[in-house]
Scaffold this active site. Structure first.
Site, short mmCIF file in Angstrom:
data_model
loop_
_atom_site.label_atom_id
_atom_site.label_comp_id
_atom_site.label_asym_id
_atom_site.label_seq_id
_atom_site.Cartn_x
_atom_site.Cartn_y
_atom_site.Cartn_z
N ASN A 25 40.55 37.94 51.47
CA ASN A 25 40.58 38.47 50.11
C ASN A 25 41.76 37.89 49.35
O ASN A 25 41.63 37.47 48.18
CB ASN A 25 40.66 40.00 50.15
N ARG A 47 48.78 23.68 14.04
CA ARG A 47 48.24 24.80 14.79
C ARG A 47 46.72 24.84 14.66
O ARG A 47 46.16 24.65 13.60
CB ARG A 47 48.81 26.14 14.28
N SER A 79 30.64 43.86 60.29
CA SER A 79 29.43 43.09 60.05
C SER A 79 28.25 44.05 60.01
O SER A 79 28.21 45.04 60.74
CB SER A 79 29.21 42.06 61.18
N SER A 80 27.28 43.73 59.16
CA SER A 80 26.10 44.60 59.05
C SER A 80 25.17 44.45 60.24
O SER A 80 24.25 45.25 60.42
CB SER A 80 25.34 44.29 57.75
N SER A 93 44.85 31.11 20.77
CA SER A 93 44.76 32.56 20.58
C SER A 93 43.80 33.20 21.58
O SER A 93 44.13 34.17 22.26
CB SER A 93 44.31 32.88 19.15
N THR A 94 42.61 32.64 21.68
CA THR A 94 41.63 33.22 22.60
C THR A 94 42.05 33.04 24.05
O THR A 94 41.77 33.88 24.91
CB THR A 94 40.23 32.62 22.35
N HIS A 124 47.49 18.35 63.69
CA HIS A 124 46.14 17.79 63.64
C HIS A 124 45.17 18.60 64.51
O HIS A 124 44.17 18.07 64.99
CB HIS A 124 46.14 16.32 64.09
N ASN A 151 39.39 42.10 10.04
CA ASN A 151 39.08 40.98 10.92
C ASN A 151 40.33 40.16 11.23
O ASN A 151 40.26 38.94 11.42
CB ASN A 151 37.99 40.08 10.31
N LEU A 190 45.24 32.92 25.15
CA LEU A 190 46.36 33.81 25.44
C LEU A 190 45.91 35.24 25.73
O LEU A 190 46.64 36.00 26.38
CB LEU A 190 47.34 33.81 24.27
#
Length: 556
Positions: free
Chosen positions: A410, A436, A396-397, A441-442, A272, A191, A444
């Site tokens: 995108n 610390r 377009s659909s 940790s999580t 503008h 762990n 990063l």
């Protein structure tokens, strides 16, 4: 002090992992392994395979509805495989099993970076993935052991022979996905991810007589963050140098090409949202080229920093074991030998200020690119650009005519996601309770997110730029309908020649009225100006009134 011999990126190239590894061993945690046979090939389905079989995180009840044969780690008679192959598969399954693991497909991935967009960010996978982190932890651990062997006062670790050094360096060079999976197997017991790396290294070194004598000097006087902080710095350096900065450069060059190509094309400005003094299309592209170039350099100039100072940054254990060694000097020499700047003042962790600086610099680059994306989107909407068509694509659909600026949309959307992640990382990583806490940790573990979404956005913008085709007729039509913009140079010349209230006169003449070539020339003719000055004003058109725009565009 003996010269450090840390392997450089040149002597240990950080090569991308072969695609075959990713196809066989991409894993995510799930509650249970369920595997089933499907006809080959499966690559067209976006599925990852082991031994020609597809592994998904599926329950038995889900699979029972499919025309498949369940294996679940046990031999199943399907009539199409030999017992030898089945035994081999079961062995693979046992090696693969890490508290419940399964291969990932593009359809079951939680993040689109690992699913829909995986192909577009694959360059970052071997670098910023957990495999990349483990690989660099191994690298740092090996280099630290080699460093200790060069310190004369540490007589317990004599200078390694050439053969022993080569053996240790080969552990790094040949580090594979299988090795990383073995680390994960050990971690399922300990762990603790860094301790698992230490144990695997000790196991690998037991077979070498010379190195086996100094096994307990692997991870000597180190806290996990001594290893992690340098691994993260090296990961970021590799990602920047091999992927992010080159893609930024490619993007900047593509925009520079637009600036040069369209340097001469006059275009109506809008401030503008209203008509304003003309520019050239190329000069507007040059602005983005300049801004992005400046921010790119700021990204490249960020100093990646590291520490190697033990549990709370004071070399406590080091000095008890070897009080006569200048450990601060050793640490500085070691960190800088890796190409990382040394941070002298730390707690258990390197404070991560440089990561915040780096991510903020990337976010500023991204913000400028969002500005570019939106401007190009607007120019497409105005008809200034057309987009090259691709057979089979649907806009377009329901509306068959649509050709949407999807690449720039995108890009904009993914830049927003990248910056949102950068914002949290940069604000969170600078804060840690006392010497610390574990919150960094999580966080990063998500370094790949802002860089991954940024890379995806850069590629989308580049794709969009490649489709652009200018519509000069449409641009010219807008200019021809905007003769009011000539009011600015006229009132400026009137000021020069002492005509009272020039601004007010032009304001009354143009504001809220339709201004044409004929009306503007009639106004000029009525001014008390020298003949040659009038002639010059009469020659002005919205197309020619672009100042130094063309020169500026060509100079970028």
């Amino acid at each position: 002090m003996a010269q450090s011999s840390a392997t450089s990126l040149q002597s240990w190239p950080c090569k991308p992992v072969p695609a075959s590894y990713w196809e066989r061993y991409s894993v995510v945690s799930c509650n249970k392994i369920s595997c089933f046979r499907i006809p080959r090939p499966v690559h067209s389905l976006g599925l990852k395979t082991i031994g020609g079989r597809c592994f998904l995180g599926m329950t038995n009840s889900m699979v029972s509805h499919a025309s498949v044969s369940m294996l679940n780690g046990e031999e199943t008679n399907t009539g199409d495989d030999s017992s030898t192959e089945s035994t081999h598969l079961n062995k693979e399954l046992r090696e693969f099993e890490l508290s419940g693991s399964a291969a990932i497909s593009s359809l079951t991935a939680l993040s689109p970076l690992d699913g829909r967009y995986a192909d577009k960010v694959k360059e970052l996978g071997p670098i910023l993935s957990e495999y990349g982190l483990i690989r660099y932890r191994v690298f740092v651990e090996v280099q630290w052991l080699l460093k200790l062997s060069q310190i004369p006062e540490i007589i317990e670790v004599p200078n390694f022979s050439k053969e022993a050094r080569s053996y240790l360096e080969d552990i790094v060079k040949k580090f594979s996905i299988e090795d990383a999976l073995e680390v994960k197997r050990v971690e399922s017991v300990t762990n603790h991810d860094v301790k698992a790396v230490e144990y695997i290294l000790k196991r690998k070194c037991q077979s070498h007589p010379e190195v086996a004598k100094v096994l307990e000097f692997i991870h000597f006087s180190c806290t996990s963050e001594d290893i992690n902080n340098l691994a993260h710095a090296l990961m970021l350096r590799e990602a920047l140098e091999l992927v992010i900065l080159p893609k930024m450069d490619q993007l900047i060059q593509a925009i520079r090409n637009l600036a040069h190509k369209y340097a001469h094309v006059p275009m109506l400005s809008r401030t503008h949202g209203q008509t304003a003094s003309p520019t050239t299309l190329g000069k507007e592209m040059a602005i983005f080229c300049s801004r992005l170039s400046e921010e790119r350099e700021k990204v490249a100039r960020v100093r990646l920093r590291g520490k190697m100072a033990g549990a709370v940054g004071n070399y406590n254990a080091h000095l008890v074991a070897y009080p006569d060694i200048n450990w601060q000097g050793v640490a500085e020499d070691f960190v800088t030998s890796l190409g990382i700047s040394f941070n002298q003042y730390t707690t258990q962790i390197e404070p991560h200020d440089y990561i915040a600086e780096l991510l903020d610099a990337i976010a500023r680059f991204n913000n400028i690119l969002i500005d570019f994306d939106r401007d190009i989107w607007g120019y497409i909407s105005l008809g200034y650009f057309r987009q090259q068509l691709k057979a089979g694509e649907v806009g377009s659909s329901t509306m068959p005519h649509k050709v949407n600026p999807i690449d720039f949309e995108n890009s904009e959307g993914n830049l927003g996601i990248a910056n949102a992640n950068s914002g949290h990382l940069s604000s969170k990583l600078q804060i840690s309770r006392w010497q610390r806490d574990l919150t960094d940790s999580t966080v990063l573990r998500n370094l790949g997110l802002p860089l991954g979404y940024s890379l995806l956005a850069y590629k989308s913008a580049l794709k969009g730029i490649g489709k652009l085709e200018i519509n000069e007729l449409r641009i010219s039509e807008d200019l021809e309908r905007a003769w009011e913009v000539i009011a600015e140079p006229i009132q400026t010349v009137m000021r020069k020649h002492g005509i009272p209230e020039p601004y007010e006169k032009l304001k009354e003449f143009t504001r809220g009225r339709a201004v044409t070539r004929e009306s503007i020339q009639e106004f000029v003719q009525g001014l008390e100006l020298p003949k040659e000055v009038k002639e010059r004003l009469l020659q002005l058109t919205p197309h020619s009134y672009t100042g130094a725009a063309e020169l500026l565009a060509k100079s970028i």
